[in-house]
Scaffold this motif. Structure first.
Motif, mmCIF file in Angstrom:
data_model
loop_
_atom_site.group_PDB
_atom_site.id
_atom_site.type_symbol
_atom_site.label_atom_id
_atom_site.label_comp_id
_atom_site.label_asym_id
_atom_site.label_seq_id
_atom_site.Cartn_x
_atom_site.Cartn_y
_atom_site.Cartn_z
ATOM 1 N N LYS A 125 0.989 -1.347 -0.258
ATOM 2 C CA LYS A 125 0.222 -0.270 -0.015
ATOM 3 C C LYS A 125 1.182 1.223 -0.205
ATOM 4 C CE LYS A 125 -3.760 -2.176 2.558
ATOM 5 N NZ LYS A 125 -4.642 -2.026 3.724
ATOM 6 N N ALA A 126 0.304 2.271 -0.698
ATOM 7 C CA ALA A 126 0.731 3.446 -0.761
ATOM 8 C C ALA A 126 -0.152 4.594 -0.464
ATOM 9 C CB ALA A 126 1.850 3.725 -2.170
ATOM 10 N N LEU A 127 0.921 6.015 0.204
ATOM 11 C CA LEU A 127 -0.471 6.566 -0.245
ATOM 12 C C LEU A 127 0.445 8.127 -0.671
ATOM 13 C CD1 LEU A 127 -2.881 8.740 0.781
ATOM 14 C CD2 LEU A 127 -1.652 9.057 2.993
ATOM 15 N N ILE A 128 -0.533 8.413 -2.125
ATOM 16 C CA ILE A 128 0.303 9.756 -2.866
ATOM 17 C C ILE A 128 -0.818 11.347 -2.250
ATOM 18 C CG2 ILE A 128 0.330 10.646 -4.599
ATOM 19 C CD1 ILE A 128 0.417 7.816 -6.451
ATOM 20 N N VAL A 129 -0.249 11.918 -1.852
ATOM 21 C CA VAL A 129 -0.360 13.391 -1.015
ATOM 22 C C VAL A 129 0.315 14.002 -2.009
ATOM 23 C CG1 VAL A 129 -0.702 15.069 0.719
ATOM 24 C CG2 VAL A 129 -0.193 12.867 1.656
ATOM 25 N N THR A 130 -1.026 15.198 -2.385
ATOM 26 C CA THR A 130 -1.276 16.230 -3.363
ATOM 27 C C THR A 130 -2.162 17.232 -3.469
ATOM 28 O OG1 THR A 130 -0.968 16.169 -5.940
ATOM 29 C CG2 THR A 130 -3.072 14.753 -4.764
ATOM 30 N N ASP A 131 -2.134 17.800 -4.461
ATOM 31 C CA ASP A 131 -3.184 19.547 -3.757
ATOM 32 C C ASP A 131 -4.242 19.542 -5.335
ATOM 33 O OD1 ASP A 131 -2.142 20.954 -6.343
ATOM 34 O OD2 ASP A 131 -0.915 21.982 -4.769
ATOM 35 N N ALA A 132 -5.094 19.754 -5.397
ATOM 36 C CA ALA A 132 -5.923 19.962 -6.147
ATOM 37 C C ALA A 132 -5.834 20.323 -7.489
ATOM 38 C CB ALA A 132 -7.543 20.883 -5.748
ATOM 39 N N ASN A 133 -4.398 21.081 -7.824
ATOM 40 C CA ASN A 133 -4.386 21.799 -8.785
ATOM 41 C C ASN A 133 -3.620 20.825 -9.693
ATOM 42 O OD1 ASN A 133 -4.958 24.394 -7.960
ATOM 43 N ND2 ASN A 133 -3.469 25.095 -7.241
ATOM 44 N N VAL A 134 -2.554 19.906 -8.539
ATOM 45 C CA VAL A 134 -2.045 18.586 -9.201
ATOM 46 C C VAL A 134 -2.505 17.601 -9.734
ATOM 47 C CG1 VAL A 134 0.307 17.618 -8.976
ATOM 48 C CG2 VAL A 134 -0.007 20.162 -8.734
ATOM 49 N N SER A 135 -3.088 17.390 -9.013
ATOM 50 C CA SER A 135 -4.217 16.051 -9.076
ATOM 51 C C SER A 135 -4.484 15.640 -10.642
ATOM 52 C CB SER A 135 -5.461 16.157 -8.314
ATOM 53 O OG SER A 135 -5.496 14.454 -8.124
ATOM 54 N N THR A 184 0.942 -0.186 -11.954
ATOM 55 C CA THR A 184 1.758 -1.218 -12.586
ATOM 56 C C THR A 184 2.817 -1.489 -12.436
ATOM 57 O OG1 THR A 184 0.712 0.449 -14.716
ATOM 58 C CG2 THR A 184 3.229 -1.731 -14.908
ATOM 59 N N ALA A 185 3.592 -1.501 -11.019
ATOM 60 C CA ALA A 185 4.417 -1.706 -10.051
ATOM 61 C C ALA A 185 4.509 -3.317 -9.233
ATOM 62 C CB ALA A 185 5.221 -0.589 -9.920
ATOM 63 N N GLY A 186 2.977 -2.874 -8.490
ATOM 64 C CA GLY A 186 2.405 -4.200 -8.380
ATOM 65 C C GLY A 186 2.292 -3.325 -6.770
ATOM 66 N N PHE A 187 1.659 -2.130 -6.966
ATOM 67 C CA PHE A 187 1.587 -2.069 -6.114
ATOM 68 C C PHE A 187 0.516 -0.705 -5.099
ATOM 69 C CE2 PHE A 187 5.648 -1.431 -5.825
ATOM 70 C CZ PHE A 187 6.925 -1.555 -5.035
ATOM 71 N N ILE A 188 -0.007 -0.722 -4.216
ATOM 72 C CA ILE A 188 -2.323 -0.216 -4.429
ATOM 73 C C ILE A 188 -1.800 1.399 -3.881
ATOM 74 C CG2 ILE A 188 -4.536 -0.508 -3.363
ATOM 75 C CD1 ILE A 188 -3.233 -3.647 -2.330
ATOM 76 N N PRO A 189 -2.157 2.238 -4.640
ATOM 77 C CA PRO A 189 -2.172 3.481 -4.649
ATOM 78 C C PRO A 189 -2.752 4.089 -4.200
ATOM 79 C CG PRO A 189 -2.313 3.041 -7.245
ATOM 80 C CD PRO A 189 -2.180 2.193 -5.828
ATOM 81 N N HIS A 190 -2.984 5.145 -2.915
ATOM 82 C CA HIS A 190 -4.005 5.411 -2.332
ATOM 83 C C HIS A 190 -3.989 7.250 -2.495
ATOM 84 C CE1 HIS A 190 -6.164 2.262 -0.956
ATOM 85 N NE2 HIS A 190 -5.143 1.460 -0.716
ATOM 86 N N ILE A 191 -5.031 7.572 -3.246
ATOM 87 C CA ILE A 191 -4.363 9.330 -2.389
ATOM 88 C C ILE A 191 -5.731 10.042 -2.406
ATOM 89 C CG2 ILE A 191 -4.786 11.228 -4.969
ATOM 90 C CD1 ILE A 191 -4.582 9.634 -7.060
ATOM 91 N N LEU A 192 -4.926 11.317 -2.004
ATOM 92 C CA LEU A 192 -5.347 12.724 -0.867
ATOM 93 C C LEU A 192 -4.887 13.754 -1.613
ATOM 94 C CD1 LEU A 192 -6.717 12.949 1.644
ATOM 95 C CD2 LEU A 192 -4.533 13.378 2.961
ATOM 96 N N VAL A 193 -6.224 14.471 -1.510
ATOM 97 C CA VAL A 193 -5.623 16.042 -2.080
ATOM 98 C C VAL A 193 -6.212 16.387 -1.296
ATOM 99 C CG1 VAL A 193 -7.142 17.134 -4.556
ATOM 100 C CG2 VAL A 193 -6.706 14.501 -4.943
ATOM 101 N N VAL A 194 -5.638 17.246 -0.831
ATOM 102 C CA VAL A 194 -5.547 18.540 -0.352
ATOM 103 C C VAL A 194 -5.642 19.781 -0.474
ATOM 104 C CG1 VAL A 194 -4.297 17.472 1.800
ATOM 105 C CG2 VAL A 194 -2.819 19.255 0.615
#
Length: 363
Positions: free
Chosen positions: A37-47, A60-70
Motif C-alpha cells: 500500500k502507498a499513499l500519494i499526497v497531492t493538491d487540487a491543482n496538481v492532481s 503497474t509495479a504491483g503496489f496499491i496506490p491511494h490518493i489524498l488531495v488537499v
C-alpha cells in the motif's frame, strides 16, 4: 537519466532527473523493501494533471496506490491538514514499510514529509516535486515541517526521502508566477556557492524564462548537486547548511506579515535576498557591485525586490520568532562576494531597520 547522490551514511538516496520520470517511480519502488500500500499526497491543482500518471506507475509495479488531495497553497502546511493525512493513512492501513509519496510543490513535500516522519514513528517517504522551487530546493535535504500561526516551519523534523524523482516535463504546465518563484532559489545557489553558476544564470536568463529544456535541465542538475554537497556536510543545519538560508530570514517575515498569501515563498525569498545583499554591502562585507549584481539578476528574472507598505515593526516581530534565532540573536547569512557567504549575529537592530525601510518604501 541524470542522477545526483545525496551521501548521508545509512540514509543516503538518489535524486533522479528524467523526462517522463513520473512513469518510472513504480519501477524504482520495486527495488526497495516497501509494503504494497502507498499513499500519494497531492493538491487540487496538481492532481488532475499528474496524479493519474503517478498512480498508474505505482499500480503497474504491483503496489496499491491511494490518493489524498488537499487544498493548494501555504494554508495546507498546518497541523489541521496533517491530521487529515494521518487519518487517511490510518484508515487505509498503512504500515511501517508503506511509502508516502509527495506529488506537488514545496507545501506538499513539507506536509507529506512531516507526516511520513511522524506516522508510526517514521515510514518511507518519496518526493516527486512538480514545481521548479521544489525540484531545485525543498525536495532535497530532508527538511519537513508545518507552519504555526506565530511562525513558519516551526513544527517539523529532519527526515530524508528514500528517493527523489524530478521530471522536468512537468514544468511545462507550471504557471509563470510559480516558475519565477523557483528561480529565486536557483539564484540563491549561485550567490552562496558558485560564482560560475551565477554567471551562467545571468547569461541564460532569457532562455530560462522561455523554458528551454536543455538549459532548465542544466539548472536543475547543478542546483541539486550544490544542495547535495551542503547537506552531506551538515544534515541537521548545525553549521555549513545554514548558508542555504540566504534570504530566508527576511523572506519568512515577509510571508508572515502578508498572511502567507500576498507573496509566495519564492517571491519572498527574492525580497529577502535583495535585503540580505543590501545589508551585506552596508556592513562592508561585500562590494556594492556584488550587491547590485544580485539585484539585477533578480529583476531580470521578473522577481520582486521590495514589499511596499509593509510595517517595519511587524517584520521585526517575525524576525524575533524565526527558527534560526539562537539566544535571541538571528543567524544572518550575508554575502562576502558572489559565490561566497558568511554567517554572523553581529547585526544591530538599527542596521536592520535601515534595510527594512528600503524594502518597504512606497514610491
Amino acid at each position: 537519466m541524470g542522477e545526483v547522490r545525496v551521501s548521508l551514511a545509512d540514509h543516503s538516496y538518489t535524486i533522479y532527473i528524467q523526462a517522463a520520470g513520473l512513469k518510472q517511480v513504480g519501477r524504482l519502488m520495486q527495488e526497495m523493501p516497501f509494503s504494497k500500500k502507498a499513499l500519494i499526497v497531492t493538491d487540487a491543482n496538481v492532481s488532475p494533471l499528474y496524479a493519474g500518471i503517478l498512480a498508474d506507475s505505482v499500480a503497474t509495479a504491483g503496489f496499491i496506490p491511494h490518493i489524498l488531495v488537499v487544498e493548494p497553497g501555504e494554508g495546507s502546511k498546518s497541523l489541521a491538514t496533517a491530521d487529515k493525512v494521518f487519518t487517511k493513512a490510518i484508515s487505509i492501513g498503512l504500515d511501517r514499510r508503506s511509502p508516502i509519496i509527495a506529488l506537488g510543490g514545496g507545501v506538499i513535500g513539507d506536509l507529506a514529509g512531516f507526516v511520513a516522519a511522524t506516522y508510526l514513528r517514521g515510514v518511507p517517504f518519496i518526493q516527486v516535486p512538480t514545481t521548479l522551487l521544489a525540484q531545485v530546493d525543498s525536495s532535497v535535504g530532508g527538511k519537513t515541517a508545518v507552519n504555526h500561526p506565530l511562525g513558519k516551519n516551526l513544527i517539523g523534523a529532519f527526515y530524508q526521502p528514500q528517493l527523489v524523482m524530478i521530471d522536468p516535463l512537468v514544468l511545462d504546465t507550471l504557471p509563470e508566477r510559480e516558475l519565477k518563484a523557483g528561480l529565486a532559489e536557483v539564484i540563491k545557489y549561485g550567490v552562496i556557492a558558485d560564482a560560475g553558476f551565477f554567471d551562467y544564470l545571468t547569461r541564460h536568463a532569457d532562455m530560462i524564462l522561455k523554458r528551454n529544456p536543455g538549459v532548465l535541465a542544466e539548472v536543475i542538475s547543478r542546483c541539486c548537486q550544490l544542495k547535495a554537497a551542503v547537506v552531506a556536510q551538515d544534515e541537521r543545519e548545525t553549521s555549513v547548511r545554514m548558508i542555504l538560508n540566504f534570504g530566508h530570514t527576511i523572506a519568512h517575515a515577509v510571508e508572515g506579515v502578508g498572511g502567507y498569501s500576498e507573496y509566495n515563498h519564492g517571491e519572498a525569498v527574492a525580497i529577502g535576498m535583495y535585503g540580505a545583499a543590501l545589508l551585506s554591502s552596508s556592513l562592508g562585507l561585500c562590494s556594492t557591485a556584488a550587491s547590485t549584481a544580485v539585484q539585477q539578476l533578480l529583476a531580470a528574472m521578473g522577481l520582486p525586490l521590495t514589499a511596499p507598505g509593509y510595517g517595519i515593526n511587524e517584520l521585526l516581530g517575525y524576525l524575533a520568532r524565526d527558527k534560526k534565532v539562537v539566544d535571541s540573536k538571528v543567524n544572518w547569512v550575508l554575502m562576502q562576494d558572489i559565490g561566497r557567504v558568511t554567517i554572523t549575529q553581529d547585526v544591530s537592530e538599527e542596521q536592520i531597520r535601515v534595510v527594512m525601510s528600503q524594502l518597504t518604501r512606497t514610491n
